[in-house]
Design an enzyme around this catalytic site. Structure first.
Site, PDB file in Angstrom:
ATOM      1  N   TYR A 211      47.042  41.655  60.859  1.00 52.77           N
ATOM      2  CA  TYR A 211      46.914  42.437  59.627  1.00 52.77           C
ATOM      3  C   TYR A 211      48.233  43.161  59.316  1.00 52.77           C
ATOM      4  CZ  TYR A 211      44.716  44.700  55.722  1.00 52.77           C
ATOM      5  OH  TYR A 211      44.413  45.085  54.438  1.00 52.77           O
TER       6      TYR A 211
ATOM      7  N   ASP B 282      39.216  39.211  34.468  1.00 52.00           N
ATOM      8  CA  ASP B 282      40.269  39.094  35.483  1.00 52.00           C
ATOM      9  C   ASP B 282      41.229  40.277  35.356  1.00 52.00           C
ATOM     10  OD1 ASP B 282      42.270  38.458  37.196  1.00 52.00           O
ATOM     11  OD2 ASP B 282      42.939  36.662  36.127  1.00 52.00           O
TER      12      ASP B 282
HETATM   13  P1  NAD Z   1      35.540  43.929  48.266  1.00 51.37           P
HETATM   14  O1  NAD Z   1      35.664  42.468  48.494  1.00 51.37           O
HETATM   15  O2  NAD Z   1      34.322  44.606  48.755  1.00 51.37           O
HETATM   16  O3  NAD Z   1      35.673  44.241  46.683  1.00 51.37           O
HETATM   17  C1  NAD Z   1      36.706  43.695  45.911  1.00 51.37           C
HETATM   18  C2  NAD Z   1      36.520  44.074  44.457  1.00 51.37           C
HETATM   19  O4  NAD Z   1      37.581  43.475  43.707  1.00 51.37           O
HETATM   20  C3  NAD Z   1      35.220  43.577  43.823  1.00 51.37           C
HETATM   21  O5  NAD Z   1      34.709  44.590  42.982  1.00 51.37           O
HETATM   22  C4  NAD Z   1      35.663  42.375  42.976  1.00 51.37           C
HETATM   23  O6  NAD Z   1      34.842  42.114  41.845  1.00 51.37           O
HETATM   24  C5  NAD Z   1      37.025  42.853  42.555  1.00 51.37           C
HETATM   25  N1  NAD Z   1      37.920  41.770  42.151  1.00 51.37           N
HETATM   26  C6  NAD Z   1      38.450  40.778  42.913  1.00 51.37           C
HETATM   27  N2  NAD Z   1      39.256  39.991  42.165  1.00 51.37           N
HETATM   28  C7  NAD Z   1      39.228  40.518  40.913  1.00 51.37           C
HETATM   29  C8  NAD Z   1      39.865  40.165  39.689  1.00 51.37           C
HETATM   30  N3  NAD Z   1      40.686  39.135  39.597  1.00 51.37           N
HETATM   31  N4  NAD Z   1      39.576  40.919  38.599  1.00 51.37           N
HETATM   32  C9  NAD Z   1      38.731  41.969  38.646  1.00 51.37           C
HETATM   33  N5  NAD Z   1      38.132  42.354  39.780  1.00 51.37           N
HETATM   34  C10 NAD Z   1      38.385  41.634  40.896  1.00 51.37           C
HETATM   35  O7  NAD Z   1      36.864  44.571  48.852  1.00 51.37           O
HETATM   36  P2  NAD Z   1      37.134  45.912  49.717  1.00 51.37           P
HETATM   37  O8  NAD Z   1      37.049  45.555  51.145  1.00 51.37           O
HETATM   38  O9  NAD Z   1      36.359  47.045  49.175  1.00 51.37           O
HETATM   39  O10 NAD Z   1      38.697  46.116  49.406  1.00 51.37           O
HETATM   40  C11 NAD Z   1      39.166  46.917  48.347  1.00 51.37           C
HETATM   41  C12 NAD Z   1      40.505  47.490  48.754  1.00 51.37           C
HETATM   42  O11 NAD Z   1      40.325  48.314  49.904  1.00 51.37           O
HETATM   43  C13 NAD Z   1      41.536  46.419  49.125  1.00 51.37           C
HETATM   44  O12 NAD Z   1      42.801  46.822  48.674  1.00 51.37           O
HETATM   45  C14 NAD Z   1      41.510  46.460  50.639  1.00 51.37           C
HETATM   46  O13 NAD Z   1      42.706  46.025  51.238  1.00 51.37           O
HETATM   47  C15 NAD Z   1      41.266  47.940  50.883  1.00 51.37           C
HETATM   48  N6  NAD Z   1      40.748  48.255  52.237  1.00 51.37           N
HETATM   49  C16 NAD Z   1      39.687  47.584  52.752  1.00 51.37           C
HETATM   50  C17 NAD Z   1      39.256  47.869  54.050  1.00 51.37           C
HETATM   51  C18 NAD Z   1      38.076  47.148  54.680  1.00 51.37           C
HETATM   52  O14 NAD Z   1      37.910  47.237  55.897  1.00 51.37           O
HETATM   53  N7  NAD Z   1      37.267  46.467  53.903  1.00 51.37           N
HETATM   54  C19 NAD Z   1      39.908  48.863  54.795  1.00 51.37           C
HETATM   55  C20 NAD Z   1      40.958  49.576  54.221  1.00 51.37           C
HETATM   56  C21 NAD Z   1      41.378  49.252  52.930  1.00 51.37           C
END
Ligand code: NAD
Length: 393
Positions: A236, A111
């Protein structure tokens, strides 16, 4: 075990080890075909390394720059009876590919919000990575966080702020387009969302890494954000999650000041485009918005996924050797093609017309769905999904 997709709402509860491997290898191939022109990071910590943008960051660092990477993730391990979560298989595939090239890669399934995970990371940096990291990527997407100081667990909410907001939404199981309403959040729900997805934990990471002396001179750190435009704003940018992202901006300013003073380092929020990930598919308006956006950007030849966005961030911004291009708030913007006025105007025109009868015709839901299944290792021609596969990798 024969592993088939099992979709529950916006999540697939199974993942295929061979398919996840292909998903990772495709991204590695992209990076290898787009070798950076300048020198880059050498020792990288990716917090949230197993899926989406964090995984892509790790791939870009390791296979673009030959960087040693340490990743933190929160994933489900496999058992004889159940496959692991996709991020587990992605990470195993990543580690195997890195090992094959002699590139150090270690992953901690812990975590990331806890101080224990931070201490474990510090130990690995000290004992196995030469003592310091020069890039820290913060890419967590999580619905809850336990504050290590109080032990209180906070949950984030996807709610409007002020007035209720009604928007179209696509049910990805039934392909039905219908209205849904986001109720306004209470002050407590807003504060809890900021606790989970705001910048506090990013600051805590940097404070503890810095206090332990494991940040290199000139260290860079970045956290990922999304802003969007009119269509997504009420659910959002202008909603609870947007408040959390404002708090990430606040934290960034504090981290920037600290790192600049202590190590001549820097911190930036990188605003990335909307892409299909496990986190984004859980946000009500996103599947419909993305199905339209993918179509409009594909027609223009400007559509990008995680790896194109993040590899661009490293090669064209963080490690281009030139000055960073920043917006008025000091953020790096990789989302500008999504926000081009004619792209947004076309997305909005389709948005206004789309309903359950024409969603396949007006949007690229087929591509959205393909990308969604790929997140879990499904839909690859090169994988035989009828074949028995060992879920334990
Ligand atoms: P995702 O769901 O694909 O990945 C999330 C990651 O966080 C995973 O590797 C997961 O294992 C890890 N994680 C979650 N809880 C955890 C914890 N308690 N301890 C350790 N690891 C943990 O998410 P994503 O879409 O790649 O988002 C990542 C970032 O990018 C976020 O801040 C999101 O806001 C940002 N973002 C996403 C988008 C989009 O469209 N997906 C666009 C712009 C920015």
């Amino acid at each position: 075990m024969i592993i088939k997709p099992k979709v529950r709402g916006f999540i697939c509860t199974t993942a295929h080890p061979k398919g996840c491997k292909v998903h990772v290898e495709e991204q590695i191939d992209y990076v290898k075909a787009h070798k950076p022109a300048s020198a880059g990071p050498k020792n990288v910590l990716v917090i949230g390394c197993s899926n989406g943008y964090g995984l892509a960051s790790r791939i870009s660092a390791a296979f673009g720059y030959g960087a040693n990477t340490l990743g933190v993730m929160f994933e489900k391990e496999p058992s004889e009876k159940r496959p692991a979560s996709a991020g587990w298989y992605n990470t195993k595939a990543f580690e195997a590919a890195a090992a094959a090239e002699g590139v150090f890669a270690k992953s901690l399934n812990a975590d990331a919000f806890s101080d224990e995970a931070k201490a474990q990371v510090i130990d690995v940096i000290k004992n196995e990575m030469g003592g310091k990291v020069d890039l820290v990527v913060y890419s967590l997407g999580s619905p809850r966080r336990t504050d290590p100081e109080t032990g209180v667990t906070y949950s984030s909410s996807l709610k409007a702020i002020g007035e209720p907001v009604t928007r179209k939404s696509l049910n990805t199981d039934t392909k039905e387009v219908s209205d849904f309403t986001l109720e306004p959040a209470t002050d407590e729900e807003i504060a809890n969302t900021v606790k989970v997805m705001g910048g506090e934990d990013w600051e805590r990471w940097i404070d503890q890494l810095s206090a332990a002396g494991v940040l290199a001179e000139g260290v860079q750190t970045t956290a990922y954000s999304y802003i969007g435009k009119d269509l997504t704003w009420p659910i959002y940018g202008g909603a609870t999650i947007g408040r959390a992202k404002q708090d990430v901006d606040r934290a960034c300013t504090a981290i920037q000041q600290k790192l600049k003073a202590e190590l001549n380092g820097s911190a930036h929020v990188s605003v990335l485009k909307a892409v299909v990930t496990q986190s984004s598919s859980a946000i009500p308006v996103m599947p419909l918005y993305l199905s339209i956006l993918i179509r409009v950007m594909k027609e223009r030849g400007t559509n990008e996924g995680c790896i194109e966005q993040v590899h661009g961030l490293l090669t064209e911004q963080l490690y281009s050797g030139a000055e960073l291009t920043l917006d008025e708030a000091g953020r790096i913007r990789m989302d500008l093609k999504e926000l081009e006025p004619d792209v947004q105007a076309e997305v909005e025109a389709i948005w206004n017309k789309v309903d359950s009868s024409n969603v396949s015709e007006l949007t690229d839901f087929a591509e959205y769905q393909k990308e969604f299944f790929k997140l879990f290792g499904f839909g690859y021609d090169q994988v035989d999904y009828e074949q028995d596969v060992n879920p334990i990798v």
